[in-house]
Design an enzyme around this catalytic site. Structure first.
Site, short mmCIF file in Angstrom:
data_model
loop_
_atom_site.label_atom_id
_atom_site.label_comp_id
_atom_site.label_asym_id
_atom_site.label_seq_id
_atom_site.Cartn_x
_atom_site.Cartn_y
_atom_site.Cartn_z
N TYR A 104 5.60 22.63 -35.32
CA TYR A 104 5.85 23.60 -34.25
C TYR A 104 6.77 22.99 -33.20
CZ TYR A 104 4.83 27.12 -30.67
OH TYR A 104 4.92 28.11 -29.72
N SER B 131 9.21 26.65 -26.14
CA SER B 131 7.86 26.28 -25.74
C SER B 131 7.87 25.01 -24.91
CB SER B 131 7.00 26.07 -26.99
OG SER B 131 5.77 25.45 -26.68
N LYS C 99 10.57 24.39 -32.13
CA LYS C 99 10.83 24.89 -30.78
C LYS C 99 11.90 24.07 -30.07
CE LYS C 99 8.17 28.43 -30.87
NZ LYS C 99 8.70 29.79 -30.74
#
Length: 285
Positions: A169, A156, A173
């Site tokens: 998150y 991401s 990532k």
């Protein structure tokens, strides 16, 4: 005809073919919707045999049937289920050429001072351990098949720039980027390439849901999210990201066109992470 020239000609024909994955076998985790589903359709259009591995049974089965593929229920946090998904591909077509580790969940927000470690471990089990499971079992199968292969992992833009997503998150990532580089070093000797994609602002179900929460608008639609990104989160003003943009990037990394690309992170972000877009006035006298 010279053997080397013949091989070169065959390679060029395959690269220039409208079916760039003709005859190849792929497993896509998180393939039932969003980026995974868009990629499954593009792969099938380009001649691949696609196994969709997901926990959305009804949606995944319907999509698999529509593209002539297979569906298998797969919770990527469980290693044995990822192994089973790979085995479905081998039992179906006798080989595995492409593994797209795409499954993931959104992180939970909040301050680092209040982070709940049980939530963190749940997220890592899917977003990071799921990718480890995918690389592990795809690599085992590809090595045994002695044909090489390509493994692609979804990271991401949050792995590149801080402040774009939650701490959990973001961490998961960014860890994927390191894992891909490390495994690319090991697996290259077997002809296996490992790469990442890092989308930004692409209106998947996950991102639309996050935008709805952030803006307090549960009626917000994917095209509206794309428009917002096009105006505020892209150097290509007015041009937001699309699911198909990511699917085409994955297609490139899965195809022979990227045969000399490994350990790479392909960013699909309209240039957002390359520059502070609000400074563009400097170039507009």
């Amino acid at each position: 005809m010279d053997h080397n020239n013949s091989e070169t000609k065959d390679t060029l024909v395959q690269i220039l073919s409208p079916q760039r994955l003709r005859g190849k076998v792929a497993v896509i985790t998180g393939g039932a919707r969003g980026i995974g589903a868009a990629t499954a359709r593009v792969f099938a259009e380009n001649g691949a045999h696609v196994v969709i591995a997901d926990i959305l049974n009804e949606v995944g089965t319907s999509l698999a049937e529509s593209i002539g593929g297979r569906y298998v229920r797969c919770d990527v946090s469980k290693e044995e289920e990822v192994d089973s998904a790979v085995k479905v591909a081998v039992e179906w077509k006798g080989r595995l050429d492409i593994m797209f580790n795409n499954a993931g969940i959104a992180g939970f927000g909040g301050s680092i001072t209040n982070i709940k470690m049980d939530q963190m471990m749940t997220l890592l089990a899917i977003n990071l351990h799921g990718v480890v499971h995918g690389i592990k079992h795809a690599a085992r199968t590809m090595i045994a098949g002695k044909r090489g292969g390509t493994i692609i992992c979804s990271s991401s833009s949050a792995a590149i720039m801080g402040g774009l997503a939650s701490h959990s998150y973001t961490m998961s990532k960014e860890a994927i980027l390191g894992l891909a580089r490390s495994t690319a070093c090991e697996l290259g000797v077997h002809g296996i390439r490992v790469n990442c994609i890092s989308p930004h602002g692409v209106p998947s179900e996950m991102l639309v849901s996050e935008f709805q929460k952030f803006l307090g608008n549960t009626e917000l639609r994917p095209n509206e999210v794309s428009s917002i990104v096009g105006e505020r989160g892209s150097l290509l003003r007015g041009r937001g990201g699309r699911l198909e943009d990511v699917a085409q990037a994955v297609l490139f990394l899965a195809s022979d066109e990227s045969g000399f690309v490994t350990g790479h992170n392909l960013v699909i972000d309209g240039g957002y992470t390359s520059a502070f877009s609000q400074m563009s006035f400097i170039y507009n006298d």
